[in-house]
Write an enzyme that holds these catalytic residues in place. Structure first.
Site, PDB file in Angstrom:
ATOM      1  N   ASN A   1       0.883  -1.149   0.012  1.00 11.93           N
ATOM      2  CA  ASN A   1      -0.087   0.132   0.133  1.00 11.93           C
ATOM      3  C   ASN A   1       1.103   1.212  -0.100  1.00 11.93           C
ATOM      4  O   ASN A   1       0.444   2.150   0.824  1.00 11.93           O
ATOM      5  CB  ASN A   1      -1.118  -0.084   1.217  1.00 11.93           C
TER       6      ASN A   1
ATOM      7  N   GLU B   1       1.475  -3.178  -5.519  1.00 11.30           N
ATOM      8  CA  GLU B   1       0.869  -1.726  -4.919  1.00 11.30           C
ATOM      9  C   GLU B   1       2.120  -0.912  -4.508  1.00 11.30           C
ATOM     10  O   GLU B   1       2.012  -0.196  -3.370  1.00 11.30           O
ATOM     11  CB  GLU B   1      -0.083  -1.612  -3.870  1.00 11.30           C
TER      12      GLU B   1
ATOM     13  N   ASP C   1      -1.273 -10.525  -4.581  1.00  9.44           N
ATOM     14  CA  ASP C   1      -2.662  -9.709  -3.967  1.00  9.44           C
ATOM     15  C   ASP C   1      -3.677 -10.215  -4.966  1.00  9.44           C
ATOM     16  O   ASP C   1      -3.745  -9.469  -5.897  1.00  9.44           O
ATOM     17  CB  ASP C   1      -2.493  -8.444  -3.753  1.00  9.44           C
TER      18      ASP C   1
ATOM     19  N   ASN D   1      -6.962 -10.130  -4.855  1.00 12.94           N
ATOM     20  CA  ASN D   1      -8.112  -9.516  -4.535  1.00 12.94           C
ATOM     21  C   ASN D   1      -9.289  -9.939  -4.742  1.00 12.94           C
ATOM     22  O   ASN D   1     -10.427  -9.782  -5.240  1.00 12.94           O
ATOM     23  CB  ASN D   1      -8.095  -8.016  -5.532  1.00 12.94           C
TER      24      ASN D   1
ATOM     25  N   HIS E   1      -2.546  -4.665   4.451  1.00 13.60           N
ATOM     26  CA  HIS E   1      -2.266  -6.136   4.443  1.00 13.60           C
ATOM     27  C   HIS E   1      -1.356  -6.650   5.361  1.00 13.60           C
ATOM     28  O   HIS E   1      -0.632  -5.585   6.001  1.00 13.60           O
ATOM     29  CB  HIS E   1      -1.807  -6.374   2.989  1.00 13.60           C
TER      30      HIS E   1
END
Length: 263
Positions: A10, A36, A153, A155, A251
């Site tokens: 993030n 990310e 990730d 998602n 996360h």
């Protein structure tokens, strides 16, 4: 053992300010796949480009999105790759830096960031395009004949056990029937193995918690970060861990130890 960690940061700069680089240095991983990163190459200082671990330097290989402050992936590796691949040949998603792969000879490691699709109908449509095209790429990976692991990730929460409030999320991106069927297809039709579920078939474990309310404190989470591996790679998985603390992101890092050695 060969340790592979996956972690959605993030934002690599925000996570670095919170101390994740020191955590990574102490974690004793062979490869750390991050998603990310939200940074361009020019935004990365020397501490972000290479991590000094107990067995040597983990060099970073980066694939930023073209849009500043958005998406992007990277891989830190203790072992120099024979080949490095940025993207999987789909411009829409390569422009967002969603796929980076290193070939280590005996096997390959991929860092992947699947679109969320939660912000708008347009982004959900983009996610569905990604799903179709990435499934075709998995077929290409399988035809190569080299074992590999995708640390991502995703998602997507695959099963009801993979999120706390599954009943109320059945119409929300991340737990839509089409998304769950896609993961099921990667497993049943393409032969990939959900390594965590092999090691812990019925264990409740989450890797992402909303910043809203007290989701983390109450463990109202989702399992979005996992490793899908080629069967030859998955057969060597021996242990896993999720590091809830300290927190560097919304996360948590997810790690698998494989009984495999590079010559």
């Amino acid at each position: 053992m060969f340790r592979v960690t996956s972690f959605n940061l993030n934002g690599i700069r925000a996570a670095s300010r919170k101390g994740w680089l020191q955590w990574a240095a102490d974690h004793n991983a062979d490869v750390i796949c991050v998603q990310e990163i939200k940074a361009q190459e020019k935004d990365l200082d020397a501490s972000m480009r290479a991590i000094q671990g107990p067995r040597g330097e983990l060099k970073g290989y980066f694939f930023p999105a073209q849009k500043p402050g958005y998406a992007g992936t990277a891989i830190y590796s203790l072992h120099p790759p024979l080949e490095l691949f940025r993207g999987f040949g789909e411009a829409e998603f390569d422009d967002e830096g969603r796929y980076i792969e290193i070939d280590l000879g005996a096997f390959a490691v991929i860092s992947l960031y699947v679109p969320s699709g939660s912000s708008s109908e347009e982004r959900l449509a983009s996610k569905f395009r990604f799903m179709r095209r990435f499934e075709s790429h998995v077929k290409t990976l399988n035809h190569r004949g080299k074992p590999y692991v995708i640390a991502a990730d995703w998602n997507v929460a695959h099963r009801e056990i993979d999120l706390k409030n599954w009943r109320s999320n059945q119409r929300n991106p991340g737990f839509l029937p089409e998304e769950r069927q896609w993961i099921e297809g990667l497993i049943k039709e393409q032969g990939l193995v959900d390594v965590f579920r092999t090691l812990a078939p019925e264990q409740v474990m989450y890797t992402w918690w909303s910043h809203r309310g007290a989701a983390f404190a109450n463990d109202v989470g989702w399992r979005l970060d996992y490793q899908l591996a080629h069967p030859e790679m998955a057969a060597r998985a021996r242990a896993w861990q999720v590091n809830r603390e300290p927190r560097f992101s919304d996360h948590a890092p997810f790690t698998v130890d494989y009984d495999i050695a590079l010559s």
